[in-house]
Design an enzyme around this catalytic site. Structure first.
Site, PDB file in Angstrom:
ATOM      1  NE  ARG A   1      -2.618  -0.592  14.197  1.00  0.00           N
ATOM      2  CZ  ARG A   1      -2.098   0.559  13.723  1.00  0.00           C
ATOM      3  NH1 ARG A   1      -0.793   0.673  13.544  1.00  0.00           N
ATOM      4  NH2 ARG A   1      -2.875   1.584  13.459  1.00  0.00           N
TER       5      ARG A   1
ATOM      6  CG  HIS B   1       2.779   2.544  17.560  1.00  0.00           C
ATOM      7  ND1 HIS B   1       1.667   1.731  17.654  1.00  0.00           N
ATOM      8  CD2 HIS B   1       2.729   3.086  16.310  1.00  0.00           C
ATOM      9  CE1 HIS B   1       0.975   1.798  16.528  1.00  0.00           C
ATOM     10  NE2 HIS B   1       1.603   2.606  15.700  1.00  0.00           N
ATOM     11  CB  ILE B   2       7.768   6.947  17.315  1.00  0.00           C
ATOM     12  CG1 ILE B   2       9.025   6.098  16.986  1.00  0.00           C
ATOM     13  CG2 ILE B   2       7.605   7.113  18.823  1.00  0.00           C
ATOM     14  CD1 ILE B   2      10.339   6.808  17.287  1.00  0.00           C
ATOM     15  N   GLY B   3       5.953   5.506  14.455  1.00  0.00           N
ATOM     16  CA  GLY B   3       6.031   5.499  12.988  1.00  0.00           C
ATOM     17  C   GLY B   3       5.686   6.835  12.341  1.00  0.00           C
TER      18      GLY B   3
ATOM     19  CD  GLU C   1       1.747  -0.567  20.140  1.00  0.00           C
ATOM     20  OE1 GLU C   1       1.964  -1.334  19.177  1.00  0.00           O
ATOM     21  OE2 GLU C   1       1.347   0.587  20.009  1.00  0.00           O
TER      22      GLU C   1
ATOM     23  NE  ARG D   1      -6.286  -7.646   0.239  1.00  0.00           N
ATOM     24  CZ  ARG D   1      -7.220  -6.812   0.694  1.00  0.00           C
ATOM     25  NH1 ARG D   1      -8.434  -7.250   0.927  1.00  0.00           N
ATOM     26  NH2 ARG D   1      -6.945  -5.549   0.904  1.00  0.00           N
ATOM     27  CB  THR D   2      -4.704  -6.435  -6.367  1.00  0.00           C
ATOM     28  OG1 THR D   2      -4.416  -5.341  -5.498  1.00  0.00           O
ATOM     29  CG2 THR D   2      -6.103  -6.943  -6.092  1.00  0.00           C
TER      30      THR D   2
ATOM     31  N   GLY E   1       0.860  -1.194   0.000  1.00  0.00           N
ATOM     32  CA  GLY E   1       0.000   0.000   0.000  1.00  0.00           C
ATOM     33  C   GLY E   1       0.887   1.232   0.000  1.00  0.00           C
TER      34      GLY E   1
ATOM     35  CB  THR F   1       6.542   0.228  10.964  1.00  0.00           C
ATOM     36  OG1 THR F   1       6.408  -0.109   9.573  1.00  0.00           O
ATOM     37  CG2 THR F   1       7.998   0.462  11.311  1.00  0.00           C
TER      38      THR F   1
ATOM     39  CB  ILE G   1       3.222   2.480   4.727  1.00  0.00           C
ATOM     40  CG1 ILE G   1       2.217   3.486   5.305  1.00  0.00           C
ATOM     41  CG2 ILE G   1       4.498   2.464   5.576  1.00  0.00           C
ATOM     42  CD1 ILE G   1       1.711   3.154   6.702  1.00  0.00           C
TER      43      ILE G   1
HETATM   44  C1  DGY Z   1      -1.203   4.495  12.137  1.00  0.00           C
HETATM   45  O1  DGY Z   1      -1.568   5.654  11.897  1.00  0.00           O
HETATM   46  O2  DGY Z   1      -1.945   3.547  11.966  1.00  0.00           O
HETATM   47  C2  DGY Z   1       0.198   4.314  12.585  1.00  0.00           C
HETATM   48  O3  DGY Z   1       0.379   3.133  13.247  1.00  0.00           O
HETATM   49  C3  DGY Z   1       0.671   5.483  13.405  1.00  0.00           C
HETATM   50  O4  DGY Z   1       2.070   5.515  13.389  1.00  0.00           O
END
Ligand code: DGY
Length: 322
Positions: free
Chosen positions: A241, A288-290, A270, A175-176, A153, A239, A155
């Site tokens: 879930r 969790h600072i993505g 978490e 999936r596609t 996707g 990064t 990201i």
């Molecule tokens: C989200 O927005 O889903 C991300 O995990 C945040 O970093």
């Protein structure tokens, strides 16, 4: 004027936008389940965060006036979409904002774990004696390696572009099929990006990075079997879930040399982190600072507020979950 429940600390920019038109409840601290349950029966909108338990039981307590849950995140696995749909509650997220920032962090983890940056930094901070030594702290190069991306996707694609710039070959499972022309234009030296099935990805990749949503299909996608299928020299980056990975199986794999290392920004339970991970030098652990940059978080806040303002004005949500 409607009532807007803000379930977690929120940036002033969003609170100001909402307060101009509506009564805002919360926004300075996290609400636990009991607090959420005591408020949800009396609000028109919720500005939520990814740890809010907006499950079927919670949504059954919602006021019939609740029109929108504006999730200030890309993921929305904490929301029971079926119940939300049945109750005509719009659910919105913040797509198109945080992918570059989150890919930066995934790539940071990849570099940190392969170059042993956490270990090296801890050594300096511990004031231990060190000197330039040709034989120690030897890491793994990225160039020429294959990165397996699970979920191409926004990201995943941003991660692939970074990896291509570092000379990595990309394989992905999705999936596609995706248009990968942008990725393939980046580096004339890398091989064309290929879509493969997940078993082939796990077996072939030198590094695996997860960028899929958490769904019943992806829960524990990385488990004892999939870890065993990976190369013993492979690294895992997550990064996405935490629950996409069976954390117990990951600990076993890391302790027993089944894979070489992991870089994690998210955890199964978490904010708890399996204690064994804290002791390992072959993992990098972030909280969790993505998406955590000033600019990205501000844009996420503004979009979340705009979604609420639109729906409470009777307009269509801007970025609904379909
Ligand atoms: C989200 O927005 O889903 C991300 O995990 C945040 O970093």
């Amino acid at each position: 004027m409607g009532k807007v429940l803000v379930t977690a600390p929120q940036l002033p920019i969003a609170l100001d936008m909402l307060e101009k038109h509506h009564q805002v409840i919360g926004g300075n601290s996290f609400m636990d389940r009991a607090q959420l349950a005591s408020q949800i029966g009396d609000v028109d909108a919720i500005l939520s965060t990814l740890s809010d338990p907006l499950d079927g039981e919670m949504l059954s307590l919602a006021s019939s006036d609740l029109k929108i849950i504006s999730q200030c995140a890309a993921g929305y696995n904490n929301i029971d979409m079926e119940v939300a749909r049945k109750r005509n509650i719009a659910v919105t997220t913040t797509p198109g904002i945080l992918h570059e920032t989150t890919a930066d962090l995934a790539f940071t983890l990849l570099l940190m774990v392969t170059r042993r940056a956490g270990t090296a930094e801890r050594l300096v901070r511990a004031r231990k004696p060190w000197r330039y030594d040709h034989t120690v702290m030897l890491g793994t190069d990225l160039r020429g390696k294959t990165l397996g991306i699970v979920g191409l996707g926004q990201i995943g694609e941003a991660m692939a572009r970074r990896a291509a710039a570092f000379g990595m070959n990309i394989i992905y499972s999705a999936r596609t099929p995706k248009d990968t022309a942008q990725i393939d234009r980046i580096n004339p030296v890398t091989q064309p990006t290929r879509r493969v099935d997940t078993p082939e990805l796990l077996e072939t990749a030198d590094m695996v990075s997860l960028h899929c949503p958490l769904t019943p299909q992806t829960r524990h996608l990385i488990n004892a079997d999939s870890l065993a299928a990976m190369k013993d020299s492979a690294f895992l980056i997550n990064t996405a879930r935490g629950a996409c990975v069976d954390e117990k199986a990951l600990v076993f794999a890391l302790e027993n040399g089944i894979i070489a290392g992991a870089g994690l920004d998210v955890y199964e339970d978490e904010p708890q982190v399996t204690p064994a991970l804290l002791e390992m030098e072959n993992v990098v652990l972030l909280p969790h600072i993505g998406s955590a940059t000033v600019q990205t978080r501000a844009e996420m806040s503004v979009l979340s507020a705009r979604n609420i303002l639109a729906v409470l004005e009777g307009k269509a949500p801007l970025t609904p979950v379909k």
